[in-house]
Write a protein that holds these residues in place. Sequence first.
Motif, PDB file in Angstrom:
ATOM      1  N   ALA A  72     -24.532  79.623  -1.080  1.00  0.00           N
ATOM      2  CA  ALA A  72     -24.447  78.211  -1.475  1.00  0.00           C
ATOM      3  C   ALA A  72     -25.444  77.364  -0.692  1.00  0.00           C
ATOM      4  CB  ALA A  72     -23.024  77.717  -1.302  1.00  0.00           C
ATOM      5  N   GLY A  73     -24.962  76.356   0.039  1.00  0.00           N
ATOM      6  CA  GLY A  73     -25.853  75.417   0.712  1.00  0.00           C
ATOM      7  C   GLY A  73     -26.218  75.793   2.126  1.00  0.00           C
ATOM      8  N   ALA A  74     -26.318  77.076   2.415  1.00  0.00           N
ATOM      9  CA  ALA A  74     -26.657  77.513   3.772  1.00  0.00           C
ATOM     10  C   ALA A  74     -28.000  76.965   4.230  1.00  0.00           C
ATOM     11  CB  ALA A  74     -26.672  79.037   3.838  1.00  0.00           C
ATOM     12  N   ALA A  75     -28.942  76.818   3.305  1.00  0.00           N
ATOM     13  CA  ALA A  75     -30.260  76.294   3.674  1.00  0.00           C
ATOM     14  C   ALA A  75     -30.153  74.871   4.202  1.00  0.00           C
ATOM     15  CB  ALA A  75     -31.196  76.351   2.465  1.00  0.00           C
ATOM     16  N   HIS A  76     -29.340  74.057   3.530  1.00  0.00           N
ATOM     17  CA  HIS A  76     -29.183  72.669   3.967  1.00  0.00           C
ATOM     18  C   HIS A  76     -28.451  72.608   5.307  1.00  0.00           C
ATOM     19  CE1 HIS A  76     -29.376  68.404   3.297  1.00  0.00           C
ATOM     20  NE2 HIS A  76     -28.072  68.260   3.404  1.00  0.00           N
ATOM     21  N   LEU A  77     -27.452  73.446   5.482  1.00  0.00           N
ATOM     22  CA  LEU A  77     -26.735  73.477   6.760  1.00  0.00           C
ATOM     23  C   LEU A  77     -27.684  73.831   7.892  1.00  0.00           C
ATOM     24  CD1 LEU A  77     -24.122  73.372   8.407  1.00  0.00           C
ATOM     25  CD2 LEU A  77     -23.768  75.787   7.825  1.00  0.00           C
ATOM     26  N   GLU A  78     -28.584  74.762   7.642  1.00  0.00           N
ATOM     27  CA  GLU A  78     -29.535  75.176   8.674  1.00  0.00           C
ATOM     28  C   GLU A  78     -30.436  74.012   9.087  1.00  0.00           C
ATOM     29  OE1 GLU A  78     -33.120  78.463   9.016  1.00  0.00           O
ATOM     30  OE2 GLU A  78     -31.300  78.977   7.905  1.00  0.00           O
ATOM     31  N   THR A  79     -30.989  73.301   8.123  1.00  0.00           N
ATOM     32  CA  THR A  79     -31.891  72.198   8.461  1.00  0.00           C
ATOM     33  C   THR A  79     -31.132  71.052   9.143  1.00  0.00           C
ATOM     34  OG1 THR A  79     -31.630  71.215   6.257  1.00  0.00           O
ATOM     35  CG2 THR A  79     -33.455  72.736   6.572  1.00  0.00           C
ATOM     36  N   GLN A  80     -29.924  70.775   8.693  1.00  0.00           N
ATOM     37  CA  GLN A  80     -29.157  69.683   9.285  1.00  0.00           C
ATOM     38  C   GLN A  80     -28.660  70.029  10.690  1.00  0.00           C
ATOM     39  OE1 GLN A  80     -28.906  66.550   7.901  1.00  0.00           O
ATOM     40  NE2 GLN A  80     -30.424  67.490   6.535  1.00  0.00           N
ATOM     41  N   THR A  81     -28.383  71.296  10.923  1.00  0.00           N
ATOM     42  CA  THR A  81     -27.998  71.717  12.275  1.00  0.00           C
ATOM     43  C   THR A  81     -29.153  71.519  13.246  1.00  0.00           C
ATOM     44  OG1 THR A  81     -26.427  73.343  11.402  1.00  0.00           O
ATOM     45  CG2 THR A  81     -27.185  73.668  13.655  1.00  0.00           C
ATOM     46  N   LEU A  82     -30.352  71.847  12.803  1.00  0.00           N
ATOM     47  CA  LEU A  82     -31.524  71.637  13.648  1.00  0.00           C
ATOM     48  C   LEU A  82     -31.720  70.151  13.940  1.00  0.00           C
ATOM     49  CD1 LEU A  82     -34.055  74.169  12.078  1.00  0.00           C
ATOM     50  CD2 LEU A  82     -33.048  74.285  14.365  1.00  0.00           C
ATOM     51  N   ARG A  83     -31.534  69.311  12.923  1.00  0.00           N
ATOM     52  CA  ARG A  83     -31.693  67.867  13.128  1.00  0.00           C
ATOM     53  C   ARG A  83     -30.656  67.351  14.126  1.00  0.00           C
ATOM     54  NH1 ARG A  83     -32.667  64.865   7.421  1.00  0.00           N
ATOM     55  NH2 ARG A  83     -33.004  63.134   8.884  1.00  0.00           N
ATOM     56  N   HIS A  84     -29.456  67.871  14.038  1.00  0.00           N
ATOM     57  CA  HIS A  84     -28.406  67.435  14.966  1.00  0.00           C
ATOM     58  C   HIS A  84     -28.755  67.832  16.397  1.00  0.00           C
ATOM     59  CE1 HIS A  84     -24.487  67.583  17.067  1.00  0.00           C
ATOM     60  NE2 HIS A  84     -24.153  66.591  16.245  1.00  0.00           N
ATOM     61  N   HIS A  85     -29.237  69.061  16.567  1.00  0.00           N
ATOM     62  CA  HIS A  85     -29.587  69.521  17.911  1.00  0.00           C
ATOM     63  C   HIS A  85     -30.776  68.759  18.477  1.00  0.00           C
ATOM     64  CE1 HIS A  85     -26.609  72.523  17.934  1.00  0.00           C
ATOM     65  NE2 HIS A  85     -27.257  73.491  17.295  1.00  0.00           N
ATOM     66  N   GLN A  86     -31.711  68.397  17.595  1.00  0.00           N
ATOM     67  CA  GLN A  86     -32.939  67.755  18.069  1.00  0.00           C
ATOM     68  C   GLN A  86     -32.809  66.249  18.255  1.00  0.00           C
ATOM     69  OE1 GLN A  86     -35.691  69.001  15.044  1.00  0.00           O
ATOM     70  NE2 GLN A  86     -35.808  71.115  15.803  1.00  0.00           N
ATOM     71  N   GLY A  87     -31.983  65.611  17.431  1.00  0.00           N
ATOM     72  CA  GLY A  87     -31.931  64.152  17.485  1.00  0.00           C
ATOM     73  C   GLY A  87     -30.562  63.521  17.511  1.00  0.00           C
ATOM     74  N   GLY A  88     -29.525  64.326  17.461  1.00  0.00           N
ATOM     75  CA  GLY A  88     -28.187  63.770  17.524  1.00  0.00           C
ATOM     76  C   GLY A  88     -27.588  63.483  16.161  1.00  0.00           C
ATOM     77  N   PRO A  89     -26.364  63.004  16.129  1.00  0.00           N
ATOM     78  CA  PRO A  89     -25.620  62.832  14.874  1.00  0.00           C
ATOM     79  C   PRO A  89     -26.230  61.838  13.904  1.00  0.00           C
ATOM     80  CG  PRO A  89     -24.414  61.890  16.727  1.00  0.00           C
ATOM     81  CD  PRO A  89     -25.524  62.684  17.306  1.00  0.00           C
ATOM     82  N   ASP A  90     -26.991  60.870  14.408  1.00  0.00           N
ATOM     83  CA  ASP A  90     -27.562  59.872  13.508  1.00  0.00           C
ATOM     84  C   ASP A  90     -28.601  60.461  12.552  1.00  0.00           C
ATOM     85  OD1 ASP A  90     -25.997  57.949  14.623  1.00  0.00           O
ATOM     86  OD2 ASP A  90     -27.566  57.097  15.899  1.00  0.00           O
ATOM     87  N   LEU A  91     -29.112  61.646  12.859  1.00  0.00           N
ATOM     88  CA  LEU A  91     -30.110  62.270  11.996  1.00  0.00           C
ATOM     89  C   LEU A  91     -29.494  63.188  10.935  1.00  0.00           C
ATOM     90  CD1 LEU A  91     -33.076  63.185  14.392  1.00  0.00           C
ATOM     91  CD2 LEU A  91     -32.780  61.167  12.940  1.00  0.00           C
ATOM     92  N   VAL A  92     -28.196  63.393  11.022  1.00  0.00           N
ATOM     93  CA  VAL A  92     -27.534  64.268  10.047  1.00  0.00           C
ATOM     94  C   VAL A  92     -27.333  63.515   8.734  1.00  0.00           C
ATOM     95  CG1 VAL A  92     -25.441  65.576   9.520  1.00  0.00           C
ATOM     96  CG2 VAL A  92     -26.412  65.623  11.835  1.00  0.00           C
TER      97      VAL A  92
END
Length: 423
Positions: free
Chosen positions: A116-136
């Motif tokens: 399913a949406g594993a690709a989107h989860l992967e990119t959003q997890t990276l954004r969270h780690h790099q910039g915090g919750p506001d980037l999710v």
Amino acid sequence: MTTSARQRSTVSVSVTGLGMITPAGIGREATWAGVRTARSTAATDPELKGCPVDFSCRIPDMTPEQGRIGGGKAWRMGRFTQLAVLAAREAVADAGLDPASWNGARVAVVIGSGLAGAAHLETQTLRHHQGGPDLVSPTLVPMLIPNMAAGEVSADLGAHGPSLATETACASGATALAIARGLLRSGACDIAVAGGTEAAVTPVIATGFARMGALSGRVAEPGLASRPFAADRDGFVIAEGAAVLVLERTADARARGRRGYARLAGAGLTSDAHHPTAPSPGGEHAEAALRAALAEAGLSPADVDHVNAHGTSTPLNDRTEAELIARVLPHGPSVTAPKGVLGHSLGAAGAVEAALTALTIRDSRIAPIANLGSSEAGSAPGARPGFDIDCVTGSVRAQRVEVAVSHSFGFGGHNVVLVLTAP
């Protein structure tokens, strides 16, 4: 409207529309033409740079978000959902149906996906780690959850009947077709839009499969990597794609002048209950699924003309499947394996291969298996050393097919076999 058990046993279901988006082409005819060339679509993938296996089978020139979906809706859909919507539109149009005029309450949607949406989860997890919750992204959840392909297809088509998502790993698309067939036979709907979709070619997912030893390691020659039933096969090639089929009761289709591509005459579903990723030794439960599907269709193993094999190009799975075919179908029906061209689109594969089987029946043509040379022939025409099965190699084989089976097997021990017959 209700249907008794006796009535259900005689209800015939036809495939009246097909839609496909695969690495071989956008649309059913482009995909079918590409598969018949027996040329692999695998290539080095820039998005997998630095991964242990850096190649895949991608859909060519496919950016659904750039005008294909329309209506300003693509932004809220994961790629797997976008592919499902587009394939469903093609299938419905191919069936000669108009969502603007049908009774949406009698239309069901069943779409399967493995990741399913594993690709989107992967990119959003990276954004969270790099910039915090506001980037999710606030679209994270709807772009992730596996039911959203069915939900968005339902919304796009105005289908208000049952809307279901199947998750049986690499058998998900085939499971969706089996469930949809059951809904039609039970009287729960009059039209079923069903299939599978997958868009999970990402660095983390590809690395996960590589780490477990499932992927081919032919990084220097990706075009030769997917080689179902070859003696030197070493793993599958990860891919993306979608296929959607329109199913109707045969009597209903004929009443509106539609003969259909084929009949979905039987479905068999079993579980190995053995291991998370390895098939049960001996393949006895996959055999049970094959026999159950044929029995439901009122056919015997000797009636089978053609096998669309799961054929992943992995050592253990191909051996188990080849032994199953030789044991249950010793008369030697022709065998093809589209993953040699398309790679393994995981949850979409079963639906893609069912659609290709329907086209095989329509055209009386068997597509050859990519990367499987006739020089490997054994005791039967096209057989592999140790595999007494009739693999089609080299070029397209002309053959009238009255009865075909399509195999799908998934992690978790899921076995699904579909029987398609001439209309």
